[in-house]
Design a protein around this motif. Structure first.
Motif, short mmCIF file in Angstrom:
data_model
loop_
_atom_site.label_atom_id
_atom_site.label_comp_id
_atom_site.label_asym_id
_atom_site.label_seq_id
_atom_site.Cartn_x
_atom_site.Cartn_y
_atom_site.Cartn_z
N PRO A 1 11.45 -7.86 1.46
CA PRO A 1 10.44 -7.81 0.40
C PRO A 1 9.85 -6.40 0.27
N CYS A 2 9.58 -5.99 -0.96
CA CYS A 2 8.95 -4.67 -1.19
C CYS A 2 7.45 -4.87 -1.38
N ASP A 3 6.66 -4.05 -0.75
CA ASP A 3 5.20 -4.09 -0.93
C ASP A 3 4.66 -2.69 -0.66
N PRO A 4 4.09 -2.02 -1.66
CA PRO A 4 3.91 -2.49 -3.04
C PRO A 4 5.25 -2.59 -3.75
N TRP A 5 5.20 -3.29 -4.91
CA TRP A 5 6.41 -3.33 -5.73
C TRP A 5 6.68 -1.94 -6.29
N TYR A 6 5.68 -1.40 -6.95
CA TYR A 6 5.79 -0.06 -7.54
C TYR A 6 4.47 0.66 -7.30
N ARG A 7 4.53 1.97 -7.13
CA ARG A 7 3.30 2.79 -7.15
C ARG A 7 3.39 3.72 -8.35
N LEU A 8 2.35 3.66 -9.19
CA LEU A 8 2.33 4.53 -10.36
C LEU A 8 1.40 5.70 -10.12
N LEU B 1 1.51 -1.85 -8.33
CA LEU B 1 1.84 -3.22 -8.74
C LEU B 1 2.23 -3.93 -7.45
N VAL B 2 1.58 -5.07 -7.19
CA VAL B 2 1.66 -5.67 -5.85
C VAL B 2 1.97 -7.17 -5.93
N PRO B 3 2.44 -7.73 -4.80
CA PRO B 3 2.86 -9.14 -4.81
C PRO B 3 1.75 -10.16 -5.00
N SER B 4 0.48 -9.84 -4.66
CA SER B 4 -0.53 -10.89 -4.80
C SER B 4 -1.40 -10.67 -6.04
N VAL B 5 -1.73 -11.77 -6.70
CA VAL B 5 -2.52 -11.71 -7.94
C VAL B 5 -3.90 -11.10 -7.66
N GLU B 6 -4.52 -11.52 -6.56
CA GLU B 6 -5.86 -11.02 -6.24
C GLU B 6 -5.82 -9.50 -6.00
N ARG B 7 -4.83 -9.08 -5.22
CA ARG B 7 -4.72 -7.63 -4.98
C ARG B 7 -4.43 -6.89 -6.28
N GLN B 8 -3.65 -7.54 -7.15
CA GLN B 8 -3.34 -6.87 -8.42
C GLN B 8 -4.61 -6.66 -9.23
N GLU B 9 -5.48 -7.68 -9.23
CA GLU B 9 -6.74 -7.52 -9.97
C GLU B 9 -7.55 -6.37 -9.38
N HIS C 1 7.54 -9.34 -16.09
CA HIS C 1 6.43 -9.36 -15.14
C HIS C 1 6.30 -10.75 -14.49
N ALA C 2 6.46 -11.79 -15.32
CA ALA C 2 6.38 -13.15 -14.76
C ALA C 2 7.55 -13.43 -13.84
N MET C 3 8.70 -12.89 -14.18
CA MET C 3 9.87 -13.09 -13.32
C MET C 3 9.63 -12.43 -11.95
N GLU C 4 9.02 -11.24 -11.99
CA GLU C 4 8.70 -10.56 -10.72
C GLU C 4 7.69 -11.38 -9.91
N ARG C 5 6.67 -11.92 -10.61
CA ARG C 5 5.66 -12.73 -9.92
C ARG C 5 6.30 -13.97 -9.28
N GLY D 1 9.45 -12.32 -6.80
CA GLY D 1 9.20 -11.16 -5.95
C GLY D 1 10.14 -10.00 -6.26
N ILE D 2 9.92 -8.90 -5.55
CA ILE D 2 10.78 -7.72 -5.69
C ILE D 2 11.36 -7.42 -4.32
N TRP D 3 12.67 -7.29 -4.27
CA TRP D 3 13.38 -7.20 -3.01
C TRP D 3 14.29 -6.00 -2.96
N PHE D 4 14.64 -5.65 -1.74
CA PHE D 4 15.62 -4.59 -1.52
C PHE D 4 16.67 -5.13 -0.55
N ALA D 5 17.93 -4.98 -0.92
CA ALA D 5 18.99 -5.49 -0.03
C ALA D 5 19.07 -4.59 1.20
N LYS D 6 19.01 -5.19 2.38
CA LYS D 6 19.08 -4.38 3.60
C LYS D 6 20.40 -3.61 3.61
#
Ligand SMILES: Cc1cc2nc3c(=O)[nH]c(=O)nc-3n(C[C@H](O)[C@H](O)[C@H](O)COP(=O)(O)OP(=O)(O)OC[C@H]3O[C@@H](n4cnc5c(N)ncnc54)[C@H](O)[C@@H]3O)c2cc1C
Length: 511
Positions: free
Chosen positions: A81-88, A98-106, A204-208, A211-216
């Protein structure tokens, strides 16, 4: 029956697996010496780099390919899993993740704009609705008839799908930086957020949801395992085989595919073929006499996605503070997007996407340094073609921006750099105009208007990959293989489909 799959991009690999699971004999013909297409692996100075995709969304689509053969994807390749998903990183010095949890996103949005943070859940609900209609109902639908699309029009109209994503974000957010963050998804599949349909808000909903992943080991590890899965179950792969022609009989059915291999022509007889390269290249290979009128119009009027410049590099030191997926935004937005999609020169102030795999997979750091790639959207070759003169200058522009904004002192910390630009996409991947993502994802090139998944006049010639419905990006091209499977199952009724619909798969994966 014998099926020939042309190309070994993710869409072709998925199609080959699906046809094999239906019981066909399958041969995959790939022009390059190795698999993956845009997702292939490069080796530079003894180090491996993912050439293209680095972000995996909708992981269930890959799980399902293994399940077709009673296997588990996780036994072959792990998704991290990627966390954060993206940093702008914005030009004014501010940042947002952009992060995996809705609360953190807010909370992230609130740092830029408390008012916009309060509207985030509304935006997310709307994205989910777009996802339900645009992906779950239409993603793997067959759009070979115009009526299939007309049926969905009222719903898409009601959801604002005919607006642009940039305008759509303004309904929820007032801070320009927040709007930019939620307008980025089309850029990741080759579209201009200023003109791309708001339906792309579904990403965005698909990501929610997934999730956003990286293949090992990198996306190429996933490609290797998809090929290995096919090999275990009898698919034959032929690398270094560039398809040069397709023969048809008097009933206009493909009877064989001819490929150039080491100066010789090799003929592969078949009962059906699936083309996974750029559909414009297929149309050119077939010639206009084998195209329907609609196909000929589509061929002439289609607009391309933008081009890409990608710089691969190794640093002598590590940068542990840098996020895996970092987006470095230029001060300009509308003007820069115009330069990329319509301009006739290289931007002096490109926005960049920086990929730092060791952030998620520490095993990908090397020695005392790290491997990176940085990507800049640029005009395609129809608008700008002076790379012989400008590739070095543009490399310096990119390195200077990274040094100043993300990787301090980069110019003196570089071990080596290598790059590709639109010429690679044209010359190596046979992508017209060197387009980075095949054709542009705009409303007038979506669903029925996009290249179809089966030729109008050649009933056993199917198409998968980024240029056809539903579109580019790994989830899109892997889903296109489902559409092909659906069509083939209908055309050859004795064969049973391996899955019924995306909804069923998601339900099963969640259970
Ligand atoms: C730099 C970059 C970064 C990206 N990042 C992401 C990301 O993070 N996440 C994501 O989801 N998507 C990403 N994408 C998009 C994604 O990679 C593509 O949409 C997807 O991989 C395309 O798959 P495809 O099936 O269309 O085939 P392609 O990858 O386009 O491959 C087509 C293959 O067909 C072969 N071929 C063409 N013509 C012939 C012929 N005549 N004979 C034989 N073979 C032929 C080509 O050699 C090629 O190997 C990225 C793309 C790029 C370029």
């Amino acid at each position: 029956m014998r099926a020939i799959v042309i190309g070994s991009g993710a869409g072709s690999l998925a199609s080959a697996l699906r046809l094999r699971a239906l019981g066909h004999e399958v041969d995959v013909l790939e022009a390059c010496p190795d698999p993956g297409g845009r997702a292939r692996e490069f080796s530079f100075h003894g180090h491996s780099f993912d050439a293209g995709p680095t972000v995996i969304t909708a992981p269930w689509l890959f799980d399902e390919l293994f399940e077709l053969f009673g296997e588990r994807r996780a036994d072959s390749v792990e998704f991290l899993p990627c966390d954060p998903w993206y940093r702008l990183l914005y030009a004014d010095g501010s940042e947002m993740d952009l992060v995996p949890s809705v609360e953190r996103q807010e909370a992230e949005i609130a740092r830029l704009s408390p008012r916009d943070a309060s509207r985030y859940r509304g935006y997310l609900e709307h994205s989910k609705e777009l996802y339900r209609v645009g992906y779950e109902q239409l993603g793997d639908a067959d759009f070979s008839s115009v009526t299939s699309m007309l049926k969905m029009m009222p719903k898409l109209l009601q959801l604002g799908g005919f607006s642009t994503l940039w305008r759509h974000t303004a309904r929820y957010f007032s801070d320009r930086r927040v709007r930019q963050a939620f307008s980025l998804p089309p850029l990741l599949v080759g579209g201009n957020p200023l003109t791309t349909t708001a339906i792309y808000g579904l990403i965005h909903a698909m990501e929610r949801k997934g999730g956003i992943w990286f293949a090992k080991g990198g996306t190429s590890a996933l490609i290797t395992q998809l090929v290995a899965l096919g090999q275990r179950h009898g698919i034959r792969y032929h690398f270094g085989h560039k398809v040069v022609s397709l023969s048809t009989d008097t009933a206009q059915r493909v009877t064989s595919v001819e490929a150039a291999h080491r100066g010789e022509q090799v003929v592969f007889p078949c009962d059906m073929a699936v083309w996974g390269g750029d559909p414009r290249a297929l149309y050119a290979t077939l010639g206009s006499s084998r195209l329907s009128l609609v196909e000929r119009i589509r061929e002439r009027t289609t607009s391309s996605s933008m081009g890409l410049f990608v710089l691969y590099f190794k640093t002598k030191r590590r940068y542990p503070e840098v996020a895996h997926h970092t987006i470095v935004l230029s001060e300009r937005w509308e003007g820069l997007l115009r330069d990329i999609f319509k301009g006739r020169k290289l931007p002096k102030d490109p926005s960049l996407y920086l990929h730092r795999p060791a952030a998620t997979d520490p095993s990908m750091a090397v020695d005392d340094g790290e491997l990176f790639y940085v990507l800049a959207p640029v005009p395609h070759l129809g608008n700008y073609n002076d790379w012989n003169l400008d590739a070095n200058r543009f490399t310096k522009t990119v390195v200077d921006i990274l040094s100043e904004r993300v990787l301090p002192g980069l110019s003196t910390e570089l071990d080596f750099t290598e790059s590709i630009d639109p010429r690679y996409f044209r010359d190596t991947l046979s992508s017209p105009l060197g387009a980075g993502f095949s054709i542009a994802p705009i409303l007038s090139q979506s669903a029925w208007f996009r290249f179809h998944n089966r030729m109008d006049k050649i009933p056993n010639l199917y198409l998968c990959g980024a240029g056809v419905h539903p579109g580019g990006g790994l989830p899109g091209v892997v889903t296109s293989a489902k559409v092909v499977e659906r069509l083939i199952t209908r055309d050859f009724p004795s064969l049973q489909p391996s899955q019924t619909s995306i909804k069923d798969i998601i339900a099963r994966t969640a259970a």
